[in-house]
Design a protein around this motif. Structure first.
Motif, PDB file in Angstrom:
ATOM      1  N   ALA A 193      -1.700  -3.929  16.921  1.00 11.24           N
ATOM      2  CA  ALA A 193      -1.767  -2.672  16.187  1.00 11.24           C
ATOM      3  C   ALA A 193      -2.217  -2.899  14.749  1.00 11.24           C
ATOM      4  CB  ALA A 193      -0.423  -1.972  16.228  1.00 11.24           C
ATOM      5  N   ASP A 194      -1.782  -3.963  14.132  1.00  6.90           N
ATOM      6  CA  ASP A 194      -2.176  -4.272  12.760  1.00  6.90           C
ATOM      7  C   ASP A 194      -2.635  -5.725  12.719  1.00  6.90           C
ATOM      8  OD1 ASP A 194      -2.639  -4.336  10.082  1.00  6.90           O
ATOM      9  OD2 ASP A 194      -0.672  -3.593   9.497  1.00  6.90           O
ATOM     10  N   ALA A 195      -3.860  -5.929  13.124  1.00 13.94           N
ATOM     11  CA  ALA A 195      -4.401  -7.285  13.225  1.00 13.94           C
ATOM     12  C   ALA A 195      -4.458  -7.968  11.861  1.00 13.94           C
ATOM     13  CB  ALA A 195      -5.780  -7.255  13.861  1.00 13.94           C
ATOM     14  N   ARG A 196      -4.714  -7.195  10.815  1.00 18.13           N
ATOM     15  CA  ARG A 196      -4.800  -7.781   9.475  1.00 18.13           C
ATOM     16  C   ARG A 196      -3.450  -8.358   9.056  1.00 18.13           C
ATOM     17  NH1 ARG A 196      -6.756  -3.997   4.729  1.00 18.13           N
ATOM     18  NH2 ARG A 196      -8.554  -3.909   6.098  1.00 18.13           N
ATOM     19  N   LEU A 197      -2.375  -7.627   9.330  1.00 23.32           N
ATOM     20  CA  LEU A 197      -1.036  -8.106   8.978  1.00 23.32           C
ATOM     21  C   LEU A 197      -0.664  -9.343   9.794  1.00 23.32           C
ATOM     22  CD1 LEU A 197       1.617  -7.743   7.420  1.00 23.32           C
ATOM     23  CD2 LEU A 197       2.354  -6.196   9.232  1.00 23.32           C
ATOM     24  N   ALA A 214       0.925  -3.964   3.352  1.00 20.94           N
ATOM     25  CA  ALA A 214       0.720  -3.220   4.596  1.00 20.94           C
ATOM     26  C   ALA A 214       1.297  -1.812   4.501  1.00 20.94           C
ATOM     27  CB  ALA A 214       1.354  -3.972   5.763  1.00 20.94           C
ATOM     28  N   THR A 215       2.438  -1.682   3.833  1.00 22.31           N
ATOM     29  CA  THR A 215       3.059  -0.368   3.662  1.00 22.31           C
ATOM     30  C   THR A 215       2.203   0.530   2.781  1.00 22.31           C
ATOM     31  OG1 THR A 215       5.231  -1.393   3.901  1.00 22.31           O
ATOM     32  CG2 THR A 215       5.160   0.810   2.939  1.00 22.31           C
ATOM     33  N   ARG A 226      -1.023   0.246   2.216  1.00 22.60           N
ATOM     34  CA  ARG A 226      -2.261   0.531   2.941  1.00 22.60           C
ATOM     35  C   ARG A 226      -2.048   1.644   3.966  1.00 22.60           C
ATOM     36  NH1 ARG A 226      -3.612  -2.517   7.331  1.00 22.60           N
ATOM     37  NH2 ARG A 226      -2.479  -4.275   6.449  1.00 22.60           N
ATOM     38  N   GLU A 227      -0.939   1.587   4.705  1.00 27.55           N
ATOM     39  CA  GLU A 227      -0.653   2.617   5.701  1.00 27.55           C
ATOM     40  C   GLU A 227      -0.362   3.958   5.038  1.00 27.55           C
ATOM     41  OE1 GLU A 227      -0.277   4.342   9.387  1.00 27.55           O
ATOM     42  OE2 GLU A 227      -1.047   2.357   8.892  1.00 27.55           O
ATOM     43  N   HIS A 246      -3.602   5.433   4.022  1.00 28.38           N
ATOM     44  CA  HIS A 246      -4.321   5.880   5.224  1.00 28.38           C
ATOM     45  C   HIS A 246      -3.765   7.211   5.718  1.00 28.38           C
ATOM     46  CE1 HIS A 246      -6.483   5.722   8.982  1.00 28.38           C
ATOM     47  NE2 HIS A 246      -5.343   5.879   9.635  1.00 28.38           N
ATOM     48  N   ARG A 247      -2.466   7.366   5.697  1.00 27.99           N
ATOM     49  CA  ARG A 247      -1.853   8.617   6.168  1.00 27.99           C
ATOM     50  C   ARG A 247      -2.066   9.767   5.203  1.00 27.99           C
ATOM     51  NH1 ARG A 247       3.329   7.749   9.899  1.00 27.99           N
ATOM     52  NH2 ARG A 247       2.604   5.895  10.965  1.00 27.99           N
TER      53      ARG A 247
END
Length: 71
Positions: free
Chosen positions: A17-21, A60-61, A63-64, A67-68
């Motif tokens: 789901a989050d390949a970067r992380l 990651a938080t 970034r998400e 995105h949202r």
């Protein structure tokens, strides 16, 4: 047996789901392992791992959240 397959699918899905992380976490672990193999104090290696994981989690938080908010 069906439960094991379902659990395996969920775990794989979390990583994909989050390949970067996932990639960044694996890279961080590899860096810390290399530091420890180079005779760095284990406490320092642990600190690098802790701070690196926290930084990855914050990134990651954020970034998400961005995105949202755009969607």
């Amino acid at each position: 047996m069906s439960i094991l397959v379902d659990v395996a699918k969920e775990l794989l899905g979390m990583f994909l789901a989050d390949a970067r992380l996932a990639t960044a976490t694996l890279l961080l672990v590899a860096i810390v392992a290399a530091l420890l193999a180079g005779y760095v104090e284990p406490l320092l290696g642990g600190a690098v791992l802790l701070l690196g994981c926290l930084a990855l989690l914050v990134e990651a938080t954020v970034r998400e959240a961005r995105h949202r908010s755009i969607s």
